[in-house]
Motif scaffolding. Structure first.
Motif, PDB file in Angstrom:
ATOM      1  N   PRO A 192      58.924  80.041 117.048  1.00  0.00           N
ATOM      2  CA  PRO A 192      60.340  80.530 116.170  1.00  0.00           C
ATOM      3  C   PRO A 192      62.064  80.135 116.260  1.00  0.00           C
ATOM      4  O   PRO A 192      62.495  79.941 116.231  1.00  0.00           O
ATOM      5  N   VAL A 193      62.004  81.270 117.784  1.00  0.00           N
ATOM      6  CA  VAL A 193      63.186  81.586 118.480  1.00  0.00           C
ATOM      7  C   VAL A 193      63.992  80.049 118.603  1.00  0.00           C
ATOM      8  O   VAL A 193      64.684  79.316 118.393  1.00  0.00           O
ATOM      9  N   LYS A 194      62.662  78.556 119.496  1.00  0.00           N
ATOM     10  CA  LYS A 194      63.388  77.577 120.073  1.00  0.00           C
ATOM     11  C   LYS A 194      63.554  76.991 118.371  1.00  0.00           C
ATOM     12  O   LYS A 194      64.809  76.053 118.601  1.00  0.00           O
ATOM     13  N   MET A 195      63.131  76.880 117.911  1.00  0.00           N
ATOM     14  CA  MET A 195      63.440  76.674 116.103  1.00  0.00           C
ATOM     15  C   MET A 195      64.950  76.863 115.618  1.00  0.00           C
ATOM     16  O   MET A 195      65.154  75.859 114.833  1.00  0.00           O
ATOM     17  N   LYS A 196      64.738  78.035 116.131  1.00  0.00           N
ATOM     18  CA  LYS A 196      66.373  78.686 114.970  1.00  0.00           C
ATOM     19  C   LYS A 196      67.306  77.880 116.142  1.00  0.00           C
ATOM     20  O   LYS A 196      68.342  78.044 115.465  1.00  0.00           O
ATOM     21  N   ILE A 220      66.438  77.614 108.810  1.00  0.00           N
ATOM     22  CA  ILE A 220      67.037  77.887 109.642  1.00  0.00           C
ATOM     23  C   ILE A 220      66.207  79.159 109.402  1.00  0.00           C
ATOM     24  O   ILE A 220      65.666  80.539 109.930  1.00  0.00           O
ATOM     25  N   GLY A 221      66.517  79.611 108.018  1.00  0.00           N
ATOM     26  CA  GLY A 221      65.804  80.702 107.367  1.00  0.00           C
ATOM     27  C   GLY A 221      64.507  80.849 107.332  1.00  0.00           C
ATOM     28  O   GLY A 221      63.788  81.723 107.348  1.00  0.00           O
ATOM     29  N   TYR A 222      63.625  79.290 107.106  1.00  0.00           N
ATOM     30  CA  TYR A 222      62.186  79.213 106.917  1.00  0.00           C
ATOM     31  C   TYR A 222      61.513  79.884 109.101  1.00  0.00           C
ATOM     32  O   TYR A 222      60.648  81.354 108.236  1.00  0.00           O
ATOM     33  N   PHE A 223      62.027  79.755 109.921  1.00  0.00           N
ATOM     34  CA  PHE A 223      62.374  80.302 110.746  1.00  0.00           C
ATOM     35  C   PHE A 223      62.427  81.371 111.399  1.00  0.00           C
ATOM     36  O   PHE A 223      61.394  82.452 112.633  1.00  0.00           O
ATOM     37  N   GLY A 224      63.369  82.492 110.898  1.00  0.00           N
ATOM     38  CA  GLY A 224      63.547  83.595 111.120  1.00  0.00           C
ATOM     39  C   GLY A 224      62.329  84.572 110.179  1.00  0.00           C
ATOM     40  O   GLY A 224      62.144  85.169 110.774  1.00  0.00           O
ATOM     41  N   GLY A 225      61.786  84.162 108.454  1.00  0.00           N
ATOM     42  CA  GLY A 225      60.863  84.474 108.181  1.00  0.00           C
ATOM     43  C   GLY A 225      59.435  84.593 109.288  1.00  0.00           C
ATOM     44  O   GLY A 225      59.386  85.457 109.162  1.00  0.00           O
ATOM     45  N   GLU A 226      59.672  83.043 109.628  1.00  0.00           N
ATOM     46  CA  GLU A 226      58.322  83.115 110.647  1.00  0.00           C
ATOM     47  C   GLU A 226      58.213  83.724 111.600  1.00  0.00           C
ATOM     48  O   GLU A 226      57.676  85.174 112.703  1.00  0.00           O
ATOM     49  N   LEU A 227      59.531  84.536 111.995  1.00  0.00           N
ATOM     50  CA  LEU A 227      59.457  85.249 113.543  1.00  0.00           C
ATOM     51  C   LEU A 227      59.400  86.442 113.452  1.00  0.00           C
ATOM     52  O   LEU A 227      58.679  87.595 113.418  1.00  0.00           O
ATOM     53  N   VAL A 228      59.727  87.341 111.886  1.00  0.00           N
ATOM     54  CA  VAL A 228      59.769  88.590 111.134  1.00  0.00           C
ATOM     55  C   VAL A 228      58.764  88.945 111.038  1.00  0.00           C
ATOM     56  O   VAL A 228      57.756  89.873 111.092  1.00  0.00           O
ATOM     57  N   PHE A 229      58.058  87.660 110.118  1.00  0.00           N
ATOM     58  CA  PHE A 229      56.434  88.342 109.475  1.00  0.00           C
ATOM     59  C   PHE A 229      55.353  87.635 109.898  1.00  0.00           C
ATOM     60  O   PHE A 229      54.485  87.693 109.398  1.00  0.00           O
ATOM     61  N   GLY A 230      55.937  86.112 110.379  1.00  0.00           N
ATOM     62  CA  GLY A 230      54.124  85.411 110.745  1.00  0.00           C
ATOM     63  C   GLY A 230      53.606  85.761 111.806  1.00  0.00           C
ATOM     64  O   GLY A 230      52.696  85.775 111.895  1.00  0.00           O
ATOM     65  N   LYS A 231      53.614  86.832 112.288  1.00  0.00           N
ATOM     66  CA  LYS A 231      53.014  86.869 113.540  1.00  0.00           C
ATOM     67  C   LYS A 231      53.098  88.207 113.680  1.00  0.00           C
ATOM     68  O   LYS A 231      52.466  88.974 114.757  1.00  0.00           O
ATOM     69  N   LYS A 232      53.029  88.917 112.527  1.00  0.00           N
ATOM     70  CA  LYS A 232      53.526  91.040 112.843  1.00  0.00           C
ATOM     71  C   LYS A 232      53.688  90.618 113.868  1.00  0.00           C
ATOM     72  O   LYS A 232      53.219  92.202 114.453  1.00  0.00           O
ATOM     73  N   LEU A 233      54.567  90.884 114.664  1.00  0.00           N
ATOM     74  CA  LEU A 233      55.626  90.907 115.607  1.00  0.00           C
ATOM     75  C   LEU A 233      55.954  91.766 115.910  1.00  0.00           C
ATOM     76  O   LEU A 233      56.566  92.859 116.522  1.00  0.00           O
ATOM     77  N   ASN A 234      56.935  91.771 114.212  1.00  0.00           N
ATOM     78  CA  ASN A 234      58.137  92.282 114.569  1.00  0.00           C
ATOM     79  C   ASN A 234      58.604  93.310 114.112  1.00  0.00           C
ATOM     80  O   ASN A 234      59.437  93.795 112.952  1.00  0.00           O
ATOM     81  N   VAL A 235      57.816  95.111 114.177  1.00  0.00           N
ATOM     82  CA  VAL A 235      57.890  96.128 112.741  1.00  0.00           C
ATOM     83  C   VAL A 235      58.950  96.864 113.758  1.00  0.00           C
ATOM     84  O   VAL A 235      58.747  97.327 115.048  1.00  0.00           O
ATOM     85  N   ILE A 236      60.394  96.803 113.275  1.00  0.00           N
ATOM     86  CA  ILE A 236      61.021  97.084 114.101  1.00  0.00           C
ATOM     87  C   ILE A 236      61.317  99.173 113.557  1.00  0.00           C
ATOM     88  O   ILE A 236      61.325  98.990 113.031  1.00  0.00           O
ATOM     89  N   GLN A 237      61.755  99.883 115.654  1.00  0.00           N
ATOM     90  CA  GLN A 237      61.288 101.352 114.644  1.00  0.00           C
ATOM     91  C   GLN A 237      62.395 101.549 115.513  1.00  0.00           C
ATOM     92  O   GLN A 237      62.802 100.823 116.134  1.00  0.00           O
ATOM     93  N   THR A 238      62.683 102.810 115.314  1.00  0.00           N
ATOM     94  CA  THR A 238      63.771 103.828 115.794  1.00  0.00           C
ATOM     95  C   THR A 238      64.026 103.970 117.328  1.00  0.00           C
ATOM     96  O   THR A 238      64.860 104.211 117.964  1.00  0.00           O
ATOM     97  N   THR A 239      62.535 104.339 117.489  1.00  0.00           N
ATOM     98  CA  THR A 239      61.966 105.647 119.026  1.00  0.00           C
ATOM     99  C   THR A 239      62.208 104.135 120.184  1.00  0.00           C
ATOM    100  O   THR A 239      61.896 103.223 119.794  1.00  0.00           O
ATOM    101  N   ASP A 240      62.677 105.122 121.594  1.00  0.00           N
ATOM    102  CA  ASP A 240      62.228 104.074 122.594  1.00  0.00           C
ATOM    103  C   ASP A 240      61.161 103.686 123.033  1.00  0.00           C
ATOM    104  O   ASP A 240      60.927 102.596 123.131  1.00  0.00           O
ATOM    105  N   LYS A 241      60.221 104.565 122.600  1.00  0.00           N
ATOM    106  CA  LYS A 241      58.878 103.675 122.785  1.00  0.00           C
ATOM    107  C   LYS A 241      58.674 103.000 121.796  1.00  0.00           C
ATOM    108  O   LYS A 241      57.669 101.700 122.822  1.00  0.00           O
ATOM    109  N   THR A 242      58.908 102.926 120.819  1.00  0.00           N
ATOM    110  CA  THR A 242      58.854 102.167 119.365  1.00  0.00           C
ATOM    111  C   THR A 242      59.060 100.533 120.493  1.00  0.00           C
ATOM    112  O   THR A 242      58.554  99.487 119.906  1.00  0.00           O
ATOM    113  N   VAL A 243      59.875 100.493 120.590  1.00  0.00           N
ATOM    114  CA  VAL A 243      60.853  99.509 121.124  1.00  0.00           C
ATOM    115  C   VAL A 243      60.556  98.935 122.648  1.00  0.00           C
ATOM    116  O   VAL A 243      60.359  97.748 122.889  1.00  0.00           O
TER     117      VAL A 243
END
Length: 241
Positions: free
Chosen positions: A85-89, A131-154
């Motif tokens: 998705p990054v390449k496509m974006k 671009i919006g579609y692949f942005g959505g794929e990047l965030v939601f498509g493979k459950k990769l990006n649950v962004i939280q706040t702690t250093d450990k989570t990052v």
């Protein structure tokens, strides 16, 4: 550098990616420009052509901070991994910027709206949608990006992203991650929710995965020289599925 920026923003309570906040500018202005030029063309309202010009110029200018914010997000949250998705974006965004330049140039040299200009605006709109579609794929498509706040989570998130990047390069020819169906090898969706590895029947665990990679069962190629860091990142990714 990006880590310092996000640490600074975190001090003010802002713990989210920057890029999504900026995308509203070029996206909204591109959509607005298309609406205005469509009104100018179909309803014969020339003043709306001027509004379309203003919007498209502002959309082009807005791509600068949007791209900068996107770069920082990519480095910080995705460890610079070139996922599909990054390449496509990146490809679609580059095409959009070039097309916006063309639209601005053509709009300034023409005194009235033409079908050609309408078509150019439509192409810009389609690129924005892509671009919006692949942005959505990047965030939601493979459950990769649950962004939280702690250093450990990052750190954990970066490990998952690194594992996804490795999987795409080395494993995706034979395995899929969005189902349990066989491609060449078995599908790996929900692997760590199972009790046993497919095919080998070995227990599903980090050690079982390491064993499968280093001394694979059946016809899977061996990754005996794979570093522990890559094994851990791949394990993190497969756990996230």
């Amino acid at each position: 550098m990006s880590s310092h920026i996000y640490a600074f923003l975190s001090g003010f309570g802002y713990n989210h990616p920057l890029h999504p906040a900026f995308t509203h500018l070029p996206v909204g202005l591109t959509i607005g420009s298309f609406i205005f030029i469509a009104i100018a063309y179909f309803l014969r309202r020339p003043l709306y052509f001027q509004s379309a010009k203003h919007c498209i110029v502002l959309a082009l200018l807005a791509t600068i901070p949007t791209a900068i914010a996107g770069y920082f997000d990519w480095q910080y949250f995705y460890a610079g991994s070139l996922l599909f998705p990054v390449k496509m974006k990146l490809g679609l965004a580059l095409a959009l910027v070039l097309l916006l330049f063309v639209v601005v140039f053509e709009s300034t040299r023409r005194k009235k709206v033409t079908f050609f200009l309408l078509l150019l605006h439509l192409l810009c709109l389609l690129l924005v949608i892509g671009i919006g579609y692949f942005g959505g794929e990047l965030v939601f498509g493979k459950k990769l990006n649950v962004i939280q706040t702690t250093d450990k989570t990052v750190t954990d998130t970066k490990s998952v992203i690194a594992g996804a990047n490795f999987f795409e390069k080395k494993c995706s020819f034979c395995h899929v991650t969005d189902s349990i169906d066989t491609k060449v090898g078995p599908g790996l969706e929900g692997l760590f929710d199972r009790e046993k590895m497919p095919v080998s029947g070995w227990p599903v665990s980090a050690e079982g995965l390491r064993r499968q990679l280093k001394s694979p069962y059946n016809q899977m190629p061996s990754f005996e020289n794979l570093t522990e860091e890559k094994i851990e990142s791949l394990t993190s990714y497969l756990r996230s599925l």
